[in-house]
Every structure is written in C-alpha cells, then in structure tokens.
Design an enzyme around this catalytic site. Structure first.
Site, PDB file in Angstrom:
ATOM      1  CG  ASP A  77       2.188  -4.897  11.977  1.00 53.78           C
ATOM      2  OD1 ASP A  77       2.965  -5.074  12.846  1.00 53.78           O
ATOM      3  OD2 ASP A  77       1.374  -5.843  11.334  1.00 53.78           O
ATOM      4  CB  SER A 123       4.638  -5.971   9.226  1.00 58.49           C
ATOM      5  OG  SER A 123       4.102  -4.821   9.432  1.00 58.49           O
ATOM      6  NE  ARG A 144      -3.043  -0.008   3.582  1.00 61.94           N
ATOM      7  CZ  ARG A 144      -3.585   0.649   4.129  1.00 61.94           C
ATOM      8  NH1 ARG A 144      -4.447   1.415   3.765  1.00 61.94           N
ATOM      9  NH2 ARG A 144      -3.249   0.911   5.523  1.00 61.94           N
TER      10      ARG A 144
HETATM   11  C1  BGC Z   1       5.202 -10.276  13.036  1.00 59.90           C
HETATM   12  C2  BGC Z   1       5.314  -8.906  13.768  1.00 59.90           C
HETATM   13  C3  BGC Z   1       3.938  -8.424  13.137  1.00 59.90           C
HETATM   14  C4  BGC Z   1       2.724  -9.178  13.387  1.00 59.90           C
HETATM   15  C5  BGC Z   1       1.461  -8.698  13.184  1.00 59.90           C
HETATM   16  C6  BGC Z   1       4.097 -11.300  13.307  1.00 59.90           C
HETATM   17  O1  BGC Z   1       4.264 -12.394  12.739  1.00 59.90           O
HETATM   18  O2  BGC Z   1       6.511 -10.931  13.652  1.00 59.90           O
HETATM   19  O3  BGC Z   1       6.243  -8.220  13.053  1.00 59.90           O
HETATM   20  O4  BGC Z   1       3.867  -7.203  13.694  1.00 59.90           O
HETATM   21  O5  BGC Z   1       2.893 -10.487  12.812  1.00 59.90           O
HETATM   22  O6  BGC Z   1       1.393  -8.386  11.606  1.00 59.90           O
END
Ligand code: BGC
Length: 489
Positions: free
Chosen positions: A208, A154, A83
């Site tokens: 995120d 993320s 995005r």
């Molecule tokens: C990741 C995180 C992320 C979360 C939500 C997890 O699998 O390790 O970094 O914030 O997913 O997306």
C-alpha cells in the site's frame, strides 16, 4: 519508566509528569533516531533479509508519469475489505477521466478458510465488477486484449519479480489454513481462470505504501516517499536500482526503483519506550516484532492509552477507589476514542467525559480527571507523530534530501543541489487526526530547520493504495508497449 508505585508520590499529576518525561522526544533525540533509521536502511539493503528492516525490492522499473492512456484495474486487499477499481486514463490532458470502485467486506469464514476460498472470493468479485464495464460507459477492452491489473496486497510478501511473490505470513485477523510460501499472483490467476470469462493480467504486485507513492508521483515528479500512517505503519521510497543487491538483472545503474522499507519493524535503544509499550508488546501476537509500528500505528495508540489509564487507576486512584472493569480489557479503548477525546475543545472537556463513560463505563468524572485523560492522549499522540517524523527524516537522510542539518554519511557526498521533495502520505492518523498530523509536520520542520523544510512537502495521497496500483499497472503497460522493459525478468 520507574515503578511509580514505589516512587515518592503517586498522585495523578506526578504520574503524568513521569510519563511525559519518559515519552519525551526532544529534537536531538529525533535526529539520532532518524540517523539510526538511515543506517538501518543501508544495512537492510546490504544484507537482504538479514536485518530488522527488510528493505523489500519491488522490482518496479517505472513510476506513473501522467502520460498513461487507457483502461486499467486495481485490486486492493489489506484488511477486512476488498476493493476493486477501474480508471480511465487520458494522458496529461485528460488525466483520470473516469474512476469507479466497489468495496466488499470479506466474510469471516473466508478470512479463516483456505487460500482457495479467499482467492475464489476475490476472483468472483473481480469478474462481477469487470462485467459491468460497458454498462457504466467505460471504454471496453478489445476481446483479444488483456485487462491490466495492479494488485495491492498489504501483507508481508517475499517479492521475486514485479508481478509475483510469496506470502510470508497471514496477519491482521486473517487466519488462512494454507497459502504461506505460495505465489499470491499465481493463486489469484488460477482462481480467475477457474471463473472462465475475464481476460485479465496482474502486471504488478505492490504494497500500500507503493500505491500511495505512485498516485502522488502521477501528478508530481518530486514525490519520492510513500508513507502509511493508519492502522499499520510503513514507508517506501525511490532508490537507485543499483542499490538492490539481490536483483539478478537490474536495469541500468542510474535507473530508479522503489523499496518497501517495512519500517514498522525498526527498533532501537533510542526509542522512548515506556511500561505500556513493553506490556503491549509482551501480550501481542508478535512479541519482539514491529516495535516502531507498535509506538505509532493506529492499531496500538488506543491500547497504549488504555494501559496507561489502567496503571493510573491502580496506582493513583484516577477513577476513584475501584478499577473500572472495562479498562482491564485489552483494546477496550481504540485510537478513534483517543482522537475524539484529543479533539475536545470544550472548556469542560465534555467529549472526554462522554467517551470515558461510553468506552470505560465511568459515569461521573471531575474536570481534573478529564484533563489528565486528555493529557495522556496528547503525550501518546505527540510521541507517535514525532517518531513518524523521525522515520521520514531518516528516509530523507538516506536519499540526501534533508539539508546539512543531519549528518548524512550514506549518500553521494557531492550531491549538494537542493531538490524539492514530496512525501505522499495516506492513512487515518494523517487524514483524520489533525493533532497527530500537526505534531508530525511541526517535528519535521524542527528537525529540518524552517528554511530547509520549505523544500519538503507532505501531502495526503488519498486512496493511493487502490488508484496508485492502477496507475502503476498503466505505467508498466505503457513502458511494455514502448518495448522498454520486461516485466517478468
Ligand atoms: C504491514 C505493511 C503495511 C502497513 C500499512 C504493516 O502492518 O506490515 O506491509 O504497508 O501495515 O498498511
């Protein structure tokens, strides 16, 4: 869970009784889990990179206040879509005057290509989007001025500064042949420079959860925690900068920053794991890791359900004498199936029946069978939601915002003032699975006590991972203009 095959009775209702018992999360257990989470958080801070909870510093020195003005961009890469957004901010009076975004699916060949292909694809999308700035009536950035971008990425990142960090590993279906250990922002900026024309600067790289917190904080100073309850699960919170031992030149000791807990990797003997969790973990791509996420994340709840139903089919003949073929296939039941069945309020559980038919291929089911399936969904969702609540109360314990019901040995003892605390949450489980959300909120009240719970609010911070990053870019640029902070310490 004991081996039900050898237990005294193997009818569905006694299986269900045992399963319910081994998944139970009574409030005292949740309080112990919350305390363990708080203790692990402190351990992770004290021993950077050496504990289960990584407690990743974000190096942020400010959060949005609402005073930000101007045009800012965000880019958001966390799954199969990419995005790009822009927001036009006008201080506290006008707030977000205008907002626009595009979302593009990432082609399979890019997800499994080289990092040059991936960042080239991102850069191309950004350039196309930026070039339409004027057409859509957004304020144009002056020719000599850079467009500030907040980058939500993320994936596991070893952050080294507020706008830089290297990739630890590609996850979530990405299998990029290289790039691990490389700085994410450098790679994007090289790709953007190759495209020539746009004048951009990534001013922050965030998770995120951090975007989710930032978006809420823009409106409300009491926002202290950001949580994602979606496909994956994680949380971040506002911490004293002085607590980040690996920050070589932290701001003033009293200043605040944000820590990305990566709580998905929390593990504890206290967690009520069953045979389904053990099997799921053993067969996963990352056995022994992300134990907490595997009990609460949307990626896994449906698969836990499939494993329980398969065992019931084998041990109790839940679907008749034959084991439904599709039930033997991993991930044939997904969390949306589970939430649809769990949302069935018809007296004959027709919706449960049609999902069983569509997903598992069993055409005729009795009401008793449908009721059992419904109850299994309920047990799994309730456990996940209540454990998420324990995680949040663990953070509140760590920051001394949980009342005196919890034993907080980790925070300033004299800080007894009751402060309002807002928890910003995003993700499909919270937004689109009402029973999950209700179970979670009820468990928080149970743990905190009705009275104290009035000081704690949970709120949906929709699309925080995108907008929040743009707001953070705006906050950092504003501070920089005021000469208060150095972004790239
Ligand atoms: C990741 C995180 C992320 C979360 C939500 C997890 O699998 O390790 O970094 O914030 O997913 O997306």
């Amino acid at each position: 869970m004991e081996n039900l095959k050898n237990s005294e009775s193997c009818d569905p209702s006694s299986f269900l009784r045992h399963f319910r018992k081994s998944s139970a999360t009574p409030v005292m257990l949740l309080r112990h889990i919350a305390q363990a989470m708080a203790t692990e958080m402190q351990e992770g801070l004290d021993h950077p990179g050496e504990r289960k909870l990584k407690m990743l510093p974000t190096y942020l020195e400010c959060l949005p206040t609402g005073n930000e003005r101007g045009l800012f961009y965000a880019i958001d890469l966390g799954g199969t879509n990419f995005r790009v957004l822009r927001v036009q901010l006008d201080g506290k009076e006008g707030r977000i005057l205008k907002q626009e975004s595009i979302q593009v699916p990432i082609p399979q060949e890019v997800m499994t290509g080289s990092s040059k292909d991936l960042f080239g694809f991102l850069a191309k999308t950004i350039v196309q989007f930026v070039s339409r700035e004027a057409d859509l009536g957004f304020e144009c950035v002056a020719l000599n001025q850079k467009r500030d971008i907040g980058f939500t990425f993320s994936f596991p990142v070893n952050q080294t500064k507020v706008n830089g960090g290297s990739i630890n590993a590609w996850t979530k279906g990405f299998s990029i042949s290289d790039g691990v250990g490389e700085d994410v922002v450098d790679q994007l900026e090289i790709a953007l420079a190759d495209m020539g024309s746009v004048n951009t600067k990534v001013v922050c790289l965030v998770n995120d959860t951090v975007g989710t917190l930032a978006q809420c904080r823009y409106w409300n100073d009491d926002a202290m925690v950001g949580v994602i309850l979606g496909t994956g699960s994680n949380a971040c919170y506002v911490e004293r900068a002085a607590a980040i031992s690996c920050w070589s030149s932290p701001p003033e000791a009293d200043d605040l920053t944000v820590v990305n807990i990566e709580w998905g990797n929390f593990c504890s003997e206290l967690l009520p794991r069953t045979f389904a969790d053990e099997g799921l973990d053993a067969d996963s791509l990352n056995p022994g890791q992300q134990e907490f996420e595997k009990m609460i994340g949307g990626m896994y709840l449906g698969e836990i359900l499939r494993r329980v139903l398969l065992k019931m089919a084998e041990d109790t003949g839940l679907f008749g004498s034959e084991i439904p073929e599709r039930l033997t296939k991993p991930f044939s039941l997904l969390t949306p199936h589970m939430s649809t069945m769990h949302g069935d309020d018809t007296s004959s559980l027709e919706v449960v029946g049609s999902v069983i038919e569509e997903a598992i291929g069993v055409k005729y089911t009795t009401l008793a069978t449908r009721k059992v399936v419904y109850d299994v969904c309920d047990i799994i969702a309730e456990r996940g939601a209540r454990l998420s609540a324990a995680g949040i109360v663990g953070i509140l314990t760590k920051i001394n915002r949980c009342g005196d019901l919890m034993l907080s040995c980790l925070t300033t003892p004299n800080d007894t003032e009751v402060k309002k605390t807002v928890i910003a949450i995003d993700g499909s489980l919270y937004e689109k699975y009402p029973k999950f959300r209700n179970y979670m909120e009820d468990a928080m009240k149970e743990m905190l006590g009705e009275d104290y719970a009035n000081n704690v609010t949970t709120t949906l911070s929709k699309d925080g991972s995108g907008v929040g990053a743009a707001l953070l870019a705006a906050a950092i640029s504003t501070e920089l203009r005021l000469g208060d902070v150095g972004v790239t310490k």
